[in-house]
Write an enzyme that holds these catalytic residues in place. Structure first.
Site, PDB file in Angstrom:
ATOM      1  CD  GLU A 185      -5.186   6.370  -0.550  1.00  0.00           C
ATOM      2  OE1 GLU A 185      -6.585   5.998  -0.759  1.00  0.00           O
ATOM      3  OE2 GLU A 185      -4.372   6.068   0.504  1.00  0.00           O
ATOM      4  CD  GLU A 186      -2.621   5.186   2.750  1.00  0.00           C
ATOM      5  OE1 GLU A 186      -3.774   5.145   3.421  1.00  0.00           O
ATOM      6  OE2 GLU A 186      -2.363   4.070   2.255  1.00  0.00           O
ATOM      7  CG  ASP A 190      -1.922   1.109   1.135  1.00  0.00           C
ATOM      8  OD1 ASP A 190      -2.052   1.760   0.257  1.00  0.00           O
ATOM      9  OD2 ASP A 190      -2.566   1.275   2.320  1.00  0.00           O
TER      10      ASP A 190
HETATM   11 ZN   LIG Z   1      -3.541   2.645  -0.576  1.00  0.00          ZN
END
Ligand SMILES: [Zn+2]
Length: 471
Positions: free
Chosen positions: A337-338, A303
Site C-alpha cells: 500500500e505504502e 499503519d
Molecule cells: Zn496505511
C-alpha cells in the site's frame, strides 16, 4: 500487566452492557426526531443474538492485541521488498490455517523495492547543527559526499513559484503547517518535483503531522514524469521552524543532505487471502481488509498491522462461534500500500470478471483506536441498511455511520466494480505517529482492538448473511 488488569476489570462490565444493549435495543421501535415510528427493523431481530455472541467473544480477551504484538515484536516493520514483509506474509498464512479459515492462499504480486540506506542532514553554516530527518519513500539518493546548498523556505506552492529563478541551486524547504492530511500531504508528494522543476538541488518537507515532538514522518513522494528527480527528506517541525527563523533574520542556513536511497529490481510479494465460504451463495463475496506492508520505521502497528488483525479477526470470530453466513466473507491482507499500491491493483486485475459478485469491500487503515463506527460510500438505500445494522453496535459505542468509507487498496476494485465500500472510523490521534518511529503497539489499547474486531465482525456477518443483497 497494568493494561491487562484494566482489561480484565473492564471486560465484564462491557460484556454485560454490550449484550444487554444489543438484546434490548430491539424491544422498542426506532423513532424519528419527531417521535414518529419509522420503518420496522424486524429483520434485524434475527441478528441480535449472533451479534451479541460476536461482541462477547471478541471483548472476552485481548486476543487481537496479543496477535498484533506477537507479529510486530517478531517481524518488526515491513517495507515492500523486505524479508520482514515476506516472513510476516508466510506467518499470516500459517496462522489463518490454524484458525480454520478456508481457501487460505497467496496471490503473488511484484512490488517496488526501495531501500533507504544511510542518511543524514545537517546545518553546516553559519554554525553546524545536526537535523533529525527521514528520507521520503521512493526518493533518489545523493552522490556519496551529499548535496549542499542554501535553504529557501516556502510556506506554499505560490511562494515557491513566486521565488522563480531564486530557487535554482537551493535546497527548498516546504514549511507548511498541518491542516489535514489530504491537504498538507501534497507538499510531500508533489513538492520535490515542483522544486526540482525550478532548479532546486534537493527538497526538505516539514513532517506531515499535527505536532512536532522532534519526530520526522516519512511517506512516499511522487516524481512528475519528465521533471528532474531531486533527493527529498522530511524534517521535524522544530527544525523546519529553526530554518525558517534563520531565513527570516536574513541569515539562511546552508544544509548538507546525504542519502543512499535507491531502487532494486521489483521483488516478489503477495496479498494474503483467507475465507469463510458462504453456505448458500459462496460466489457472492464480502471483502474485509488491511495492508500488511508498512514503512521501514517504527513497527507499522497502527499503519496498518492493527487494521490487518481486526479484519482477520472478523473471520476468526465467526469460525470460532460456528457462524457461517449465506455469502462468503474474504479477508485480504494487502501488500505494497505504502509505496506502490500494487496489491490493490493486482486484486483488480485478478478479480475483474468477478467484481459483479462483490457485495462490499471494507478496509481498516485509519489506525485502530477507539472505534466510533464506519464510513460508508454507496447508495442511499445501502446507507440506510448499514445504519440499521450499526444499531447492533450501540453497546460498544461503534454505531455511527459517516459520509465516506474508502481505502487506498480497495479503491481500484471499488471504482471498477461500482460497489459499496466501508472503512473503520476511529477516535485517535493517528497522524501524530503516522509513518514515524513512534508507530508502535504501545499506542493501542487492547480493548479498542477487541471493540474494532467486534464491530467489523458484526457488520460483515450481517451483510454477508442478510436476505436482500446490499446495494
Ligand atoms: Zn496505511
Amino acid at each position: 500487566m497494568r493494561l491487562f488488569l484494566r482489561f480484565i476489570a473492564g471486560r465484564h462490565v462491557v460484556l454485560i452492557l454490550a449484550t444487554l444493549v444489543v438484546m434490548l435495543s430491539g424491544s422498542r421501535p426506532p423513532a424519528s426526531a419527531a417521535g414518529l415510528a419509522v420503518s420496522s427493523s424486524a429483520w434485524l431481530d434475527a441478528y441480535r443474538e449472533p451479534a451479541a455472541r460476536l461482541i462477547g467473544e471478541s471483548m472476552a480477551s485481548p486476543f487481537a492485541w496479543e496477535r498484533l504484538a506477537l507479529m510486530v515484536d517478531t517481524f518488526g516493520n515491513r517495507l515492500s521488498g523486505s524479508k520482514a514483509l515476506e516472513d510476516t506474509i508466510a506467518w499470516a498464512v500459517a496462522e489463518m490455517k490454524k484458525d480454520g479459515l478456508e481457501n487460505v492462499h497467496l496471490e503473488p504480486v511484484k512490488v517496488p523495492h526501495w531501500v533507504r540506506g544511510q542518511e543524514s542532514a545537517e546545518i553546516v553554516g553559519p554554525i553546524p547543527h545536526a537535523l533529525v530527518m527521514l528520507g521520503l519513500g521512493n526518493s533518489v539518493g545523493t552522490p556519496p559526499p551529499g548535496v549542499e546548498g542554501e535553504v529557501l523556505a516556502v510556506k506554499s506552492f505560490q511562494e515557491l513559484d513566486a521565488a522563480g529563478s531564486r530557487v535554482r541551486g537551493k535546497i527548498v524547504l516546504f514549511n507548511v503547517p498541518f491542516t489535514n492530511y489530504g491537504e498538507t500531504v501534497q507538499y510531500r508528494s508533489a513538492g520535490p518535483s515542483r522544486a526540482g522543476a525550478l532548479g532546486a538541488i534537493a527538497a526538505l518537507v516539514r513532517s506531515v503531522g499535527p505536532a512536532g515532538l522532534r519526530t520526522p514522518h516519512t511517506g512516499a513522494l511522487r516524481y512528475i514524469e519528465g521533471q528532474p528527480q531531486i533527493p527529498a527528506a522530511a524534517v521535524t517541525h522544530e527544525d523546519a521552524e529553526r530554518l525558517q527563523r534563520m531565513q527570516d533574520r536574513g541569515t539562511p542556513a546552508r544544509v548538507r543532505l546525504r542519502m543512499e536511497a535507491h531502487f532494486l529490481p521489483d521483488a516478489d510479494s503477495a496479498n494474503v487471502v483467507g475465507e469463510l465460504r458462504g453456505r448458500d451463495l459462496p460466489n457472492e463475496v464480502v471483502v474485509v481488509s488491511g495492508h500488511l506492508d508498512s514503512w521501514d520505521v517504527g513497527t507499522g502497528s497502527t499503519d496498518d498491522g492493527g487494521g490487518c488483525i481486526v479484519t482477520w479477526e472478523a473471520l476468526r470470530l465467526m469460525k470460532k462461534l460456528n457462524l457461517r453466513p449465506r455469502r462468503t466473507v474474504r479477508v485480504v491482507l494487502w501488500t505494497n500500500e505504502e509505496n506502490g499500491l500494487r496489491g490493490g491493483q493486482s486484486y483488480l486485475e485478478r478479480y475483474r470478471d468477478q467484481l459483479p459478485n462483490h457485495v462490499l469491500m471494507l478496509e481498516s487503515d485509519n489506525g485502530v483506536f477507539r472505534p466510533t463506527g464506519f464510513g460508508f460510500t454507496g447508495s442511499e438505500a445501502g446507507r440506510a441498511r448499514v445504519t440499521e445494522i450499526a444499531t447492533l453496535l450501540r453497546g460498544i459505542q461503534a454505531d455511527k455511520i459517516s459520509a465516506v468509507g474508502e481505502g487506498a487498496d480497495i479503491g481500484p476494485s471499488v471504482e471498477a466494480g461500482r460497489m459499496p465500500s466501508m472503512s473503520l472510523d476511529v477516535d485517535g490521534n493517528y497522524f501524530l505517529i503516522h509513518h514515524t518511529p513512534a508507530d508502535t503497539i504501545d499506542k493501542i489499547d487492547p480493548m479498542d482492538m477487541s471493540r474494532a474486531a467486534a464491530a467489523i465482525a458484526v457488520v460483515s456477518y450481517v451483510i454477508a448473511d442478510m436476505g436482500e443483497r446490499l446495494r
